[in-house]
Design a protein around this motif. Structure first.
Motif, PDB file in Angstrom:
ATOM      1  N   ASN A 157       0.823  -1.216   0.000  1.00 42.13           N
ATOM      2  CA  ASN A 157       0.000   0.000   0.000  1.00 42.13           C
ATOM      3  C   ASN A 157       0.854   1.262   0.000  1.00 42.13           C
ATOM      4  O   ASN A 157       0.513   2.245  -0.676  1.00 42.13           O
ATOM      5  N   ALA A 188       0.719   3.924  -3.044  1.00 39.27           N
ATOM      6  CA  ALA A 188       0.441   5.355  -2.803  1.00 39.27           C
ATOM      7  C   ALA A 188       1.535   6.206  -3.438  1.00 39.27           C
ATOM      8  O   ALA A 188       1.259   7.206  -4.124  1.00 39.27           O
ATOM      9  N   LEU A 206       1.970  10.375   4.085  1.00 36.85           N
ATOM     10  CA  LEU A 206       1.057   9.221   4.118  1.00 36.85           C
ATOM     11  C   LEU A 206       1.694   8.118   4.941  1.00 36.85           C
ATOM     12  O   LEU A 206       2.880   7.793   4.739  1.00 36.85           O
ATOM     13  N   ASP A 258       1.837   4.259   5.978  1.00 36.51           N
ATOM     14  CA  ASP A 258       1.461   2.853   5.719  1.00 36.51           C
ATOM     15  C   ASP A 258       1.581   2.118   7.072  1.00 36.51           C
ATOM     16  O   ASP A 258       2.344   1.180   7.217  1.00 36.51           O
ATOM     17  N   TYR A 283      -9.213   7.744   4.828  1.00 39.13           N
ATOM     18  CA  TYR A 283      -7.753   7.883   4.703  1.00 39.13           C
ATOM     19  C   TYR A 283      -7.263   9.181   5.344  1.00 39.13           C
ATOM     20  O   TYR A 283      -6.130   9.286   5.771  1.00 39.13           O
ATOM     21  N   TYR A 299      -2.225  11.497   6.067  1.00 41.71           N
ATOM     22  CA  TYR A 299      -3.119  10.430   5.583  1.00 41.71           C
ATOM     23  C   TYR A 299      -2.648   9.070   6.086  1.00 41.71           C
ATOM     24  O   TYR A 299      -1.454   8.850   6.310  1.00 41.71           O
ATOM     25  N   CYS A 332      -2.602   5.098   4.883  1.00 38.95           N
ATOM     26  CA  CYS A 332      -2.748   4.418   3.579  1.00 38.95           C
ATOM     27  C   CYS A 332      -2.559   2.903   3.697  1.00 38.95           C
ATOM     28  O   CYS A 332      -2.366   2.233   2.693  1.00 38.95           O
ATOM     29  N   GLY A 363      -3.543   2.153  -0.607  1.00 39.41           N
ATOM     30  CA  GLY A 363      -2.572   3.181  -0.970  1.00 39.41           C
ATOM     31  C   GLY A 363      -3.076   4.043  -2.112  1.00 39.41           C
ATOM     32  O   GLY A 363      -2.935   5.273  -2.097  1.00 39.41           O
ATOM     33  N   ALA A 376      -5.804   6.405  -0.792  1.00 35.22           N
ATOM     34  CA  ALA A 376      -5.235   7.423   0.100  1.00 35.22           C
ATOM     35  C   ALA A 376      -4.520   8.489  -0.734  1.00 35.22           C
ATOM     36  O   ALA A 376      -4.641   9.690  -0.467  1.00 35.22           O
TER      37      ALA A 376
END
Ligand SMILES: Cc1cc2nc3c(=O)[nH]c(=O)nc-3n(C[C@H](O)[C@H](O)[C@H](O)COP(=O)(O)OP(=O)(O)OC[C@H]3O[C@@H](n4cnc5c(N)ncnc54)[C@H](O)[C@@H]3O)c2cc1C
Length: 477
Positions: free
Chosen positions: A17, A21, A258, A260, A439, A447, A449, A464, A467
């Motif tokens: 993911n 992203a 972002l 993960d 997300y 975010y 993700c 991902g 997001a």
């Protein structure tokens, strides 16, 4: 990490993911940096010589119906970077008792023919789904709160899916093979088979078995991560490994960040910055059971009593529906099952690059209560031996991982939970919170993700992707 360097976007974590992203953002010509705690990239899609030199095992994911069906992965030129899906002759075999086994083949009709009394019932249930598989996959592999593009097939699916696997099995099937086959598929949910919506996972995995297959990447699941990473670098993205992010001030400046990561890690990382109501909602997020996993190096192919099992990429080991239901019930109640249900993969049935000539590897795990340290090796091997007498004589070496060992290799596997949080009715809609854009962390530019967001666990990269779409809308328009 010098704070002076700045990027358009930073992604923390290089699981499928995180990489998806990063790719989606880099496709828009943004500068993207991925930071990974481990020395190798891939999170749940990594391979290594866990037992002996020359034997390539998958640390986590091995079999990829969701990977091959992923609407985002399908658009990427991953073959160019070495990702080749290989399909076993049979996606799945399920020994039931003695020499009797149910076999899920790519052909719906051939599968049904092997199910005896349940032949017509199986076709009635699965044919409409298989016929609409692509449309349905694009509907499931996104947040549940959306306007469906294919409302009719989705409604038909929903009627079957919003029930328990046990309920569906009682209504539809009368004989042991079909009942066991569906129970094994639904048990991927980690739920009690009496709980709603355990049937949903069984239907999705069964449908994909027919329409897309249950393939493995030639060379191991690391090839998925490596292909994603190579494509990201082609688009200008950067990846740095060996950097565990524990404070926000370790991050370079970026317009979008972002994560993960799962909610627990997010709380540790951002606690003071998060609004109280969001913190409380994340605090209520639930993790599911854990897993105990064994990887084997074998002198020869596993001597299954049922010959079809020798030709299948995945074998579900646990016997009848009733046995599997009992095993999964115990796990959810926090107990250790005597006869665990096993998800077992045999990569060398279809990919001899994974072991020295004539030798084989096998990957197996069972569900255990979250955080369990119980050593399941003997119980797992008793189950395999039950359907493949002589199995123990084939073992050259084994590597075991309990929940603690899993989490040590990847902090996202909280208590050994491989899906980034329990899959239940609540977290089907509130993952990690109830929102059309779950997300978005309620701090501008941040975010989530990972698989703790929709559509949840599995290697498909869609968490991902969505997001990144949210970040593109918010930060780069
Ligand atoms: C044993 C097992 C078997 C599985 N089998 C299958 C299967 O056969 N098929 C399938 O589709 N799925 C399978 N899965 C599930 C699949 O692996 C996951 O759903 C998927 O990898 C989730 O992707 P992700 O990107 O959300 O997170 P992950 O893949 O978990 O990646 C998260 C990444 O973030 C990194 N990270 C964590 N904390 C930090 C930090 N503080 N700083 C920097 N980096 C950090 C981690 O090291 C990791 O690389 C399996 C998982 C396990 C564990």
């Amino acid at each position: 990490m010098p704070n002076k360097v700045s990027y358009d976007a930073v992604v923390v974590g290089s699981g499928p993911n995180g990489l998806a992203a990063a790719i989606r953002l880099a496709q828009e010509k943004l500068s993207v940096l991925v930071l990974e705690a481990n020395d190798t990239i891939g999170g749940g899609t990594r391979s290594a010589e866990l037992t002996l030199p020359g034997f390539t095992h998958d640390l986590c994911s091995a079999v990829h119906p969701l990977g091959i069906a992923s609407p985002f992965f399908r658009k990427l030129p991953l073959e160019r970077y070495g990702l080749h899906w290989v399909h076993p002759e049979f996606p799945l075999a399920h020994p039931v008792e003695g020499e009797v086994a149910a076999v899920l083949q790519r052909s719906l009709d051939k599968t049904a023919e092997s199910l005896g009394a349940d032949q017509a019932a199986y076709v009635r249930l699965m044919a409409p789904l298989v016929g609409q598989s692509e449309d349905l996959s694009s509907e499931f592999l996104q947040p549940i709160l959306h306007w469906p593009k294919h409302p009719l097939p989705l409604a038909r699916f929903g009627l079957h899916a919003i029930q328990s696997a046990a309920g569906l099995i009682h209504k539809k099937f009368t004989a042991a093979p079909a009942r066991a086959l569906f129970a094994g598929l639904a048990a991927h949910s980690f739920m009690r088979l009496e709980d709603i919506p355990s049937a949903a996972i069984g239907l999705v995995l069964g449908m994909l078995g027919h329409s897309a297959g249950w393939p493995l990447p030639r060379g191991g699941s690391q090839r998925i991560a490596d292909a994603l990473a190579a494509h990201l670098r082609f688009l200008g993205g950067e990846i740095r490994t060996g950097l565990r992010v524990e404070h926000l001030d370790q991050l370079p400046l970026a317009r979008a960040t972002l994560f993960d990561l799962t909610p627990l890690q997010l709380l540790l990382l951002m606690e003071e910055k998060l609004p109280g109501s969001y913190r409380r909602r994340l605090g209520r997020y639930r993790y599911g059971p854990g897993v105990f996993k064994v990887d084997y190096a074998l002198t020869s192919a596993n001597p299954w009593r049922n010959e079809s099992c020798c030709r299948a990429g995945t074998v579900h080991v646990g016997g009848t529906f009733e046995e599997i239901a009992a095993s999964e019930r115990k796990v959810v109640e926090g107990k250790i099952p005597d006869r665990p249900f096993l998800l077992l993969a045999q990569p060398t049935v279809v990919d001899q690059t994974r072991a020295p000539a004539g030798k084989h590897i096998m990957w197996a795990y069972c569900h255990v209560p979250n955080g369990s340290r119980f050593d399941m090796t003997e119980r797992i091997e008793n189950q395999i031996e039950r359907f493949a007498p002589g199995f123990r004589d084939c073992i050259l070496a084994r590597n075991t991982m309990n929940c603690e060992a899993m989490e040590a290799k990847n902090a996202n596997l909280v208590g050994g939970d491989i899906n980034g949080g329990a899959f239940d009715l609540r977290q089907l809609v509130a993952r990690p919170i109830f929102s059309a854009t779950p997300y978005r962390i309620p701090v501008p530019g941040y975010y989530l993700c990972s698989s703790s967001t929709p559509p949840g666990g599995g290697v498909h990269g869609m968490c991902g992707f969505y997001a990144a779409e949210a970040a593109l809308r918010d930060c780069f328009k």
